[in-house]
Design an enzyme around this catalytic site. Structure first.
Site, PDB file in Angstrom:
ATOM      1  N   ASP A 483       4.339   3.362   0.519  1.00 47.99           N
ATOM      2  CA  ASP A 483       4.921   3.834   1.863  1.00 47.99           C
ATOM      3  C   ASP A 483       5.728   2.606   2.480  1.00 47.99           C
ATOM      4  O   ASP A 483       6.360   2.731   3.473  1.00 47.99           O
ATOM      5  CB  ASP A 483       3.659   4.055   2.902  1.00 47.99           C
ATOM      6  CG  ASP A 483       3.046   5.230   2.726  1.00 47.99           C
ATOM      7  OD1 ASP A 483       4.070   6.321   2.310  1.00 47.99           O
ATOM      8  OD2 ASP A 483       1.882   5.785   2.863  1.00 47.99           O
TER       9      ASP A 483
HETATM   10  C1  BGC Z   1       0.230   0.594   5.319  1.00 48.75           C
HETATM   11  C2  BGC Z   1       0.297   1.592   4.054  1.00 48.75           C
HETATM   12  C3  BGC Z   1       0.116   2.989   4.910  1.00 48.75           C
HETATM   13  C4  BGC Z   1       1.360   3.298   5.761  1.00 48.75           C
HETATM   14  C5  BGC Z   1       1.101   4.579   6.329  1.00 48.75           C
HETATM   15  C6  BGC Z   1       1.286   0.991   6.403  1.00 48.75           C
HETATM   16  O1  BGC Z   1       1.407   0.064   7.394  1.00 48.75           O
HETATM   17  O2  BGC Z   1       0.810  -0.767   4.848  1.00 48.75           O
HETATM   18  O3  BGC Z   1      -0.646   1.244   3.333  1.00 48.75           O
HETATM   19  O4  BGC Z   1       0.151   4.129   3.791  1.00 48.75           O
HETATM   20  O5  BGC Z   1       1.244   2.313   7.009  1.00 48.75           O
HETATM   21  O6  BGC Z   1       0.299   4.839   7.232  1.00 48.75           O
HETATM   22  C1  NOJ Z   2      -1.982   4.209   2.045  1.00 48.19           C
HETATM   23  C2  NOJ Z   2      -1.634   5.488   1.983  1.00 48.19           C
HETATM   24  O1  NOJ Z   2      -2.501   6.317   2.559  1.00 48.19           O
HETATM   25  C3  NOJ Z   2      -0.872   6.080   1.086  1.00 48.19           C
HETATM   26  O2  NOJ Z   2      -0.634   7.389   0.981  1.00 48.19           O
HETATM   27  C4  NOJ Z   2       0.005   5.098   0.199  1.00 48.19           C
HETATM   28  O3  NOJ Z   2       0.296   5.667  -0.952  1.00 48.19           O
HETATM   29  C5  NOJ Z   2      -0.556   3.597   0.119  1.00 48.19           C
HETATM   30  N1  NOJ Z   2      -0.952   3.306   1.270  1.00 48.19           N
HETATM   31  C6  NOJ Z   2       0.586   2.659  -0.299  1.00 48.19           C
HETATM   32  O4  NOJ Z   2       1.500   2.610   0.495  1.00 48.19           O
END
Ligand code: BGC
Ligand code: NOJ
Length: 812
Positions: A483
């Site tokens: 993400d």
């Molecule tokens: C986090 C991710 C997460 C994303 C969406 C980001 O700030 O680092 O792990 O998946 O937010 O909520």
């Molecule tokens: C947490 C999110 O829930 C997941 O969807 C995502 O793939 C990982 N972070 C990596 O960014």
């Protein structure tokens, strides 16, 4: 340093020092009513949706972190203490918190007076039951007071934490005998209320927080408790609470049990009231009647234990290493069920007021629990697929209460659709239920626009084909699995959310990771087509996959590892050409899982690069070198300080991709080494460094570039749970579900002698004994089913209810 120990017999983690490095929590509830409880009785409850139906209050960014909870206080002649140590923090002569499967039991003892509180949410019950057992171990008569305490949340947890100008005037309660009813907003549009009761008559009560505590006291020294006198307050606005006061006398050796119930009630609108301003209490009374006696609680406790026995009996391992047994048999499976129930909503790192259910997350969670509750997995697949768009794309998340796609985060995370193929394929492998593919499923929850689930999978597949970029690699969209790799975002404004910010027009960044996924799950789609006899469908899809493989050979390989992506300007991301972020874990794992490079040695080369550049003492970091400054064309990944989260943190979710990749090249020792490094029970001895619970995975462990390598965050709600379970059970221990049986292909450390797996599969039981006399890493030399030798490594599906002996001899 440890703060407790595992009790494997009882499937409990026993915390014996209340000062854990962070609150160590457990979850109560399996269906609709849920509670989070910490080892010192902090936490909160909600009904189905942690934001919209929050029952008890929790303050964010609290100090101490877990302040506010389901507290009990004892006052014996002015000596005040709590069985969970907090909130009073009087030193206890003995403290113990047993977190078990769906219950927690917290015990404190002072001066030979013991107070044990069992917290549980009974199956099929919309409430939390607390059984308080008080025992006088001394040889003198004891008389003391017991106070209970919960603080109500005014339902919408976000509003409760922000809208004080209104909320301080809305709170309402009713009191009848020993029951306190919380009925804020029931007078208008709500059809639900909550109650807190005890099965004895009380000496006093409180329902107004300020009266109970005293305006300048904290939970550690409530005025009513310290003075041993309830104020008998009736809340009008401000902050309604519920507290009971009971006087207890115990002869030497005597014990006494009390049952408290915190319940949630919905009432049909027509029956809401029994009098002016008087709520209809019948449904609450019916609930209370179920838990009048200690025996009622014992029965619910036994039912819960039987429920978990059944769930966990589907996959049980006997291995010489107890850490592995407890991970596989109990805690990893338990965590998978918790992620199924909670997705990413409520933990001590997820506020419950933020995200809904992730399309990508929920599909991946499914691979960790489909063997336990296949029926619920089936429903979940249909729910998720029902939010998919007609063009195969997907909302990134949906709300559990409405099951509708949620536009808050938008869509165009171009990996999302493919995860639906993974979950459906794993569901079919587990159950053999091909009928799920004929199920009619709406697009975007519009019942007038439906197609079969098979058609949804096809749209997922072709969504990639129809969204290719300049190199003919898949367009990444807003982001893929990572993400934080926001290649089309270009955010310059402080505080702007990377996931929701509008992407620049005509973003052409491409993902090699999605290309790998396309080959892997595209191939699953092809196999499904073949099984259904759809040969031309299969051939057409296979054609697209082989084109993608060619493209990857041309543009996806960097020389010593797989490229990660192409940015908006067509430059490689995750390449030796880059200054930072030369190599990323995701594309190595995904491409090798897809079989790319297995035949020509590139897979081995890429895995060697992972070992060289990404591996460290605590696991495999996500990328290397870590980003040391903000790079606008990369986005959120470069906002994190080095070594944390997506910027070179050990993202435990994708470590198992590398474990699986190592099994595919036949390197059991490497797969095992990676597994062991992040598997929680193996980290128990470094609990003080690790910080989070030693019984569950955390999303992230700080990596080698961090200031605090080895320190974990974001425990419980993470795809790490399902992926690690999947990797260890299906690829290392090698009992893989297949369409027509169990495929046996262990890839283990050479030193292992063997192990036994008891697996229930399609109604039959298999007792699988694996031996390794030649000390090899992999290769099934001999396979026997009930004494008969089998060719190959597939154990066919046996008769329902049959019990079968499978012998596996590894060797060349
Ligand atoms: C986090 C991710 C997460 C994303 C969406 C980001 O700030 O680092 O792990 O998946 O937010 O909520
Ligand atoms: C947490 C999110 O829930 C997941 O969807 C995502 O793939 C990982 N972070 C990596 O960014």
């Amino acid at each position: 340093m440890k703060f407790g120990h595992f009790d494997d017999q009882n499937r409990e983690y026993v915390i014996t020092n209340p000062r854990t490095p962070y609150p160590w929590i457990n979850y109560l509830g399996c269906e609709e009513f849920f509670s989070i409880i910490t080892n010192t009785a902090g936490g909160y409850s909600f009904y189905r949706d942690a934001r919209l139906r929050r029952i008890t209050r929790y303050r964010y960014n609290n100090v101490p972190v877990d302040d506010g909870g389901k507290y009990f206080y004892i006052n014996e002649n002015g000596n005040v203490w709590s069985p969970g140590w907090k909130p009073v923090k009087t030193e206890l002569d003995r403290y113990e918190c047993r977190h078990g499967m769906g219950y927690s039991r917290i015990t404190g003892e002072v001066d030979q007076l013991e107070a044990e509180v069992l917290y549980l949410v009974p199956l099929g019950y919309r409430g939390e039951v607390q059984k308080v057992k008080l025992t006088n171990h001394s040889n003198r008569k004891r008389s003391f007071s017991l106070f209970s305490f919960v603080e109500w949340c005014l339902w919408d947890a976000l509003d409760d934490n922000t809208n004080f100008q209104r909320n301080f005037s809305t709170g309402q309660v009713e009191i009848v005998g020993s029951t306190i009813y919380h009925k804020t907003e029931y007078r208008e549009r709500r059809d639900h209320y909550a109650f807190y009761t005890v099965n004895e008559s009380v000496t006093g009560l409180d329902t107004d927080r300020d009266a109970f505590l005293g305006l300048y006291n904290g939970f550690d020294a409530p005025g009513a408790v310290m003075e041993c006198r309830s104020r008998n307050s009736h809340a009008h606005g401000w902050s309604p609470i519920a507290s009971h006061h009971l006087r207890v006398e115990l002869e030497p050796g005597e014990e006494k049990e009390l049952v408290f119930v915190l319940g949630y009630v919905e009432v049909p609108v027509a029956d809401k009231f029994t009098g002016k301003q008087e709520i209809n209490k019948r449904p609450a009374e019916d609930m209370m009647a179920l838990f009048r006696s200690n025996g009622d609680v014992d029965r619910a406790y036994n039912e819960l234990a039987a429920f978990w026995d059944e769930l966990l009996s589907v996959y049980q391992l006997e291995h010489p290493e107890e850490e592995l047994n407890r991970a596989v048999n109990t805690w990893n499976q338990y965590q998978c069920m918790i992620t199924f129930n909670f997705s990413r909503s409520a933990s001590f790192f997820e506020s419950g007021i933020g995200r809904g259910m992730g399309f990508r997350d929920s599909n991946q969670d499914l691979i960790g629990f489909v063997h336990q509750v296949p029926g619920r997995a089936r429903d979940r697949i249909i729910d998720i697929a029902s939010t998919q768009f007609e063009d195969g794309g997907a909302y990134h998340q949906y709300q559990p209460l409405t099951k509708k796609g949620n536009d808050a985060v938008g869509s165009n995370f171009n990996d999302d659709p493919l995860w639906l193929i993974l979950s459906t394929d794993e569901y079919i492998r587990e159950t053999g239920d091909w009928s799920i593919l004929d199920e009619m499923v709406p697009f975007d929850n519009d019942d007038s626009n439906q197609a079969t689930l098979f058609e949804h999978l096809k749209r997922s597949f072709y969504h990639v084909v129809e969204n290719l970029g300049p190199h003919q690699l898949p367009l990444i969209g807003r982001a893929d699995w990572n993400d934080c790799l926001n290649l089309n975002c270009f955010s310059e404004a402080p505080g702007e959310a990377f996931q929701t910010t509008e992407n620049s027009e005509g973003g052409v960044a491409e993902s090699v990771f999605i290309a790998g996924m396309f080959v892997l799950y595209g191939d699953a789609f092809v196999q499904i087509c073949r099984k259904l006899g759809l040969e031309s469908e299969a051939a057409e899809a296979a054609g697209h996959i082989s084109v993608m493989k060619k493209v990857m050979n041309e543009h996806g390989w960097d020389g010593r590892w797989f490229v990660r992506a192409y940015d908006h300007f067509g430059k490689k991301v995750g390449s030796d050409e880059c200054e930072e972020g030369k190599i990323f874990i995701e594309s190595q794992g995904m491409c090798i899982m897809a079989g790319i490079g297995l035949e020509d040695g590139r897979a081995r080369t890429a895995l060697d690069s992972v070992k060289d550049r990404l591996d460290c003492e605590y696991g495999i970091v996500l990328n290397n070198p870590a980003f040391t400054s903000y790079i606008v064309k990369y986005g959120e990944i470069s906002t994190y300080p080095e070594g944390y989260k997506e910027n070179a943190g050990i993202f435990c979710h994708n470590n198992p991709w590398i474990m699986i990749a190592e099994t595919l090249v036949g390197n059991g020792d490497a797969a095992w080494d990676y597994f062991r490094k992040i598997c929680p029970p193996y980290l128990e001895a470094i609990s003080d460094l690790h910080k989070t619970e030693p019984y569950v995975y955390s999303q992230m462990i700080a990596g080698k570039d961090a200031f605090t390598p080895g320190e974990a965050k974001n425990s419980w709600l993470t795809g790490t749970a399902s992926w690690n379970f999947y990797a260890v059970t299906q690829f290392i221990l090698g009992i893989r579900t297949d369409y027509d049986g169990l495929r046996i292909n262990p890839v283990v450390p050479e030193a292992w002698d063997g192990y036994v797996v008891r697996r229930k599969f399609r109604g039959a039981s298999y007792h699988i004994e694996v031996t390794n006399p030649d000390h090899v890493s992999c290769g099934v030399k001999e396979l026997y089913l009930n004494g008969n030798r089998l060719d190959g490594n597939l154990v066919p599906i046996c008769k329902e209810d049959s019990v079968n002996q499978v012998k596996v001899v590894l060797g060349n």
